[in-house]
Write a protein that holds these residues in place. Structure first.
Motif, short mmCIF file in Angstrom:
data_model
loop_
_atom_site.label_atom_id
_atom_site.label_comp_id
_atom_site.label_asym_id
_atom_site.label_seq_id
_atom_site.Cartn_x
_atom_site.Cartn_y
_atom_site.Cartn_z
N UNK A 234 -9.59 -7.38 -5.17
CA UNK A 234 -9.54 -7.37 -6.63
C UNK A 234 -8.64 -6.28 -7.20
N UNK A 235 -8.54 -5.14 -6.50
CA UNK A 235 -7.67 -4.07 -6.99
C UNK A 235 -6.21 -4.49 -6.93
N UNK A 236 -5.82 -5.18 -5.87
CA UNK A 236 -4.45 -5.64 -5.74
C UNK A 236 -4.17 -6.76 -6.75
N UNK A 237 -5.17 -7.61 -6.96
CA UNK A 237 -5.00 -8.69 -7.94
C UNK A 237 -4.81 -8.13 -9.34
N UNK A 238 -5.56 -7.08 -9.70
CA UNK A 238 -5.40 -6.46 -11.02
C UNK A 238 -4.04 -5.80 -11.18
N UNK A 239 -3.51 -5.27 -10.09
CA UNK A 239 -2.23 -4.57 -10.16
C UNK A 239 -1.04 -5.52 -10.11
N UNK A 240 -1.25 -6.78 -9.75
CA UNK A 240 -0.15 -7.74 -9.65
C UNK A 240 0.58 -7.84 -10.98
N UNK A 241 1.90 -7.76 -10.92
CA UNK A 241 2.71 -7.88 -12.12
C UNK A 241 2.87 -6.57 -12.88
N UNK A 242 2.28 -5.49 -12.38
CA UNK A 242 2.43 -4.19 -13.04
C UNK A 242 3.34 -3.29 -12.21
N UNK A 243 3.72 -2.16 -12.78
CA UNK A 243 4.57 -1.22 -12.07
C UNK A 243 3.84 -0.58 -10.90
N UNK A 244 2.52 -0.58 -10.93
CA UNK A 244 1.72 0.08 -9.91
C UNK A 244 1.42 -0.80 -8.69
N UNK A 245 1.93 -2.01 -8.67
CA UNK A 245 1.59 -2.94 -7.60
C UNK A 245 1.91 -2.36 -6.21
N UNK A 246 3.11 -1.86 -6.03
CA UNK A 246 3.52 -1.36 -4.71
C UNK A 246 2.67 -0.16 -4.30
N UNK A 247 2.35 0.73 -5.29
CA UNK A 247 1.53 1.90 -4.98
C UNK A 247 0.14 1.47 -4.54
#
Length: 149
Positions: A27-40
């Motif tokens: 869920x954390x990766x799903x929430x970050x998808x499409x944001x600048x923080x995805x790779x981090x």
């Protein structure tokens, strides 16, 4: 994708078979998808998996707490950015000549409605067809079509 089944039970069986081939999403990766923080976030999850595999549970708990706090902030920032982008899209869609098909092109080409309004007819025509460019230009520069508004 479309999944067609002869009955609800057959659909459940197919979905369960498909799910066996893929891991559950984080869920954390799903929430970050499409944001600048995805790779981090992705790198943090990979580090957590490596730490878990080597038995580093204390470091894992610390990183998890830090990552959860950062993810919450990233999700909030991403939601605000998405909301602002949706609002900008809504404003653009109300301009005559802007359609769902060309709004993305316009948003990728110009930074703001102010910049869009500063473009000449020729500059608009560089990334839109002439008829669409003329509609947008005429609207933004106050030329009211015959018959009024």
């Amino acid at each position: 994708r479309i999944l067609w089944a002869r009955s609800p039970h057959a659909a459940v069986d197919m979905i369960l078979a498909i799910k066996q081939l893929h891991p559950e999403p984080d869920p954390r990766l799903a929430l970050a998808a499409g944001t600048e923080d995805f790779e981090r976030v992705k790198a943090e999850l990979q580090a957590e998996a490596a730490a878990e595999a080597s038995g580093g549970t204390t470091a894992l708990a610390t990183r998890s707490a830090q990552s959860s706090a950062a993810l919450g902030a990233a999700a909030t920032a991403g939601a605000v950015a998405t909301s602002a982008q949706d609002a900008a899209r809504d404003v653009l869609r109300r301009i005559p000549g802007v359609t769902e098909g060309n709004v993305g092109t316009i948003m990728r080409t110009v930074y703001s409605v102010a910049e869009l309004s500063s473009l000449s007819l020729g500059q608009l025509g560089a990334f839109l067809d002439h008829r669409t460019a003329a509609k947008i230009f005429d609207f933004l520069h106050g030329k009211v079509p015959p018959g009024g508004v």
